[in-house]
Write an enzyme that holds these catalytic residues in place. Structure first.
Site, PDB file in Angstrom:
ATOM      1  N   THR A  83     -18.855  -3.553  48.434  1.00  0.00           N
ATOM      2  CA  THR A  83     -19.028  -2.907  49.734  1.00  0.00           C
ATOM      3  C   THR A  83     -19.401  -3.896  50.823  1.00  0.00           C
ATOM      4  OG1 THR A  83     -19.733  -0.854  48.648  1.00  0.00           O
ATOM      5  CG2 THR A  83     -20.278  -1.100  50.977  1.00  0.00           C
ATOM      6  N   ASN A  84     -20.279  -4.841  50.519  1.00  0.00           N
ATOM      7  CA  ASN A  84     -20.775  -5.767  51.530  1.00  0.00           C
ATOM      8  C   ASN A  84     -20.703  -7.214  51.082  1.00  0.00           C
ATOM      9  OD1 ASN A  84     -23.044  -3.221  52.133  1.00  0.00           O
ATOM     10  ND2 ASN A  84     -21.788  -4.011  53.792  1.00  0.00           N
TER      11      ASN A  84
ATOM     12  N   ASP B 107     -23.398 -11.148  39.937  1.00  0.00           N
ATOM     13  CA  ASP B 107     -24.630 -10.741  40.615  1.00  0.00           C
ATOM     14  C   ASP B 107     -25.680 -10.263  39.624  1.00  0.00           C
ATOM     15  OD1 ASP B 107     -22.980  -8.571  40.013  1.00  0.00           O
ATOM     16  OD2 ASP B 107     -23.629  -7.389  41.740  1.00  0.00           O
TER      17      ASP B 107
ATOM     18  N   ILE C 175     -21.026 -11.598  47.285  1.00  0.00           N
ATOM     19  CA  ILE C 175     -19.864 -10.776  47.630  1.00  0.00           C
ATOM     20  C   ILE C 175     -19.822  -9.569  46.702  1.00  0.00           C
ATOM     21  CG2 ILE C 175     -17.359 -10.682  47.851  1.00  0.00           C
ATOM     22  CD1 ILE C 175     -17.361 -13.660  48.396  1.00  0.00           C
TER      23      ILE C 175
ATOM     24  N   GLY D 127     -20.907  -8.885  35.615  1.00  0.00           N
ATOM     25  CA  GLY D 127     -20.871  -9.261  37.018  1.00  0.00           C
ATOM     26  C   GLY D 127     -21.800 -10.424  37.311  1.00  0.00           C
TER      27      GLY D 127
END
Length: 274
Positions: free
Chosen positions: A10-11, A107, A7, A105
């Site tokens: 933007t996408n 990610d 998540i 983050g």
């Protein structure tokens, strides 16, 4: 199957893994205000595009930079009685040697894990997303920090929104840096300027990692990922070892296998440049 969910701002990107192999990826726009019901409808729809349902999903692994949607994913998984692993500095099995690990983050940490396991260290991961992040993985596999710059599309949106005469343009590299009309001038400034920014950050981070390890900068692995990493102009970067748009999803599968005993990732190195 494992449902991996990345998540971003933007996408929302999903990946389905069967027996450790990535079999499908899907992408949808992020809605920060989505309720758990709305997110469940979105995930059902994305699964359905590949002929799957939540009944086929054995577990969920998620990396999120949108806290409200992190909670929504957990609620959806709980509703379907599926184990849900949320990636964070506390769950990812690598050392995080920065001042405030909890602020990094998820990610970025997942990418560092995937880079270490799939490509070797020391390594630099450049993620072309809403922001452009350049992350450093030390020789011992620890995440040691990085750099954050505005993403290419973010810069383009700001340029079009804050100027009276500059239009929104197609992201395409022009033939030359000296544009002869407004569109080609914007393409030159955007694409070539962005390449120079990313290449400069990559080279500097690579050199600092090399100096810390007593090796040549060329011996530091360089991996590109993110939504824009598949764009043709990305291949203009020099000294790149791998371009892998699915690195974060693969990192989530690796994390799930190592933490929850799931299927190990059946992949060698990510896609190369050939």
């Amino acid at each position: 199957m494992l449902l991996a969910i990345d998540i971003g701002n933007t996408n929302v990107t999903t990946g389905l893994f069967r027996a450790g192999r990535l079999i499908a990826t899907r992408r949808a726009a992020t809605s920060r205000d989505a309720t758990s019901d709305e997110l469940e409808l979105l995930l059902h729809g994305l699964l359905g595009l590949d002929g799957a349902t939540f009944a086929d999903v054995a577990a969920v692994a998620c990396a999120s930079v949108v806290p409200s949607l992190t909670a929504a994913v957990e609620a959806v998984a709980s509703r379907h009685d599926r184990p849900c692993l949320i990636a964070s500095a506390g769950t990812i099995p690598i050392a995080v040697r920065v001042d405030r690990p909890a602020e990094v983050g998820a990610d970025r940490l997942v990418n560092a894990l995937a880079a270490q396991r799939l490509h070797g260290t020391p390594a630099v991961v450049v993620d072309f997303g809403t922001a452009t992040t350049v992350d450093a993985v030390a020789a011992d596999g620890a995440y040691v920090g990085g750099a954050i710059a505005p993403g290419l599309e973010l810069g383009l949106e700001a340029l079009a929104a804050r100027t009276a005469k500059l239009p929104r343009i197609e992201l395409r590299a022009p033939d030359r840096a000296i544009g002869r009309d407004t569109v080609s001038a914007m393409q030159a400034g955007t694409i070539f300027g962005y390449q120079a920014l990313a290449a400069g950050l990559l080279a500097r981070v690579r050199r600092e990692l090399a100096d810390a390890s007593g090796i040549a900068p060329s011996d530091v692995r360089a991996i590109l990922t993110g939504g824009l990493s598949a764009a043709p102009w990305v291949r203009g970067f020099d000294g790149i070892d791998a371009i892998d748009p699915d690195l974060t999803l693969k990192g989530l599968a690796i994390l799930h296998a190592e933490i929850s005993g799931g299927e190990p990732l059946e992949l060698g190195l990510g896609p190369g440049l050939g």
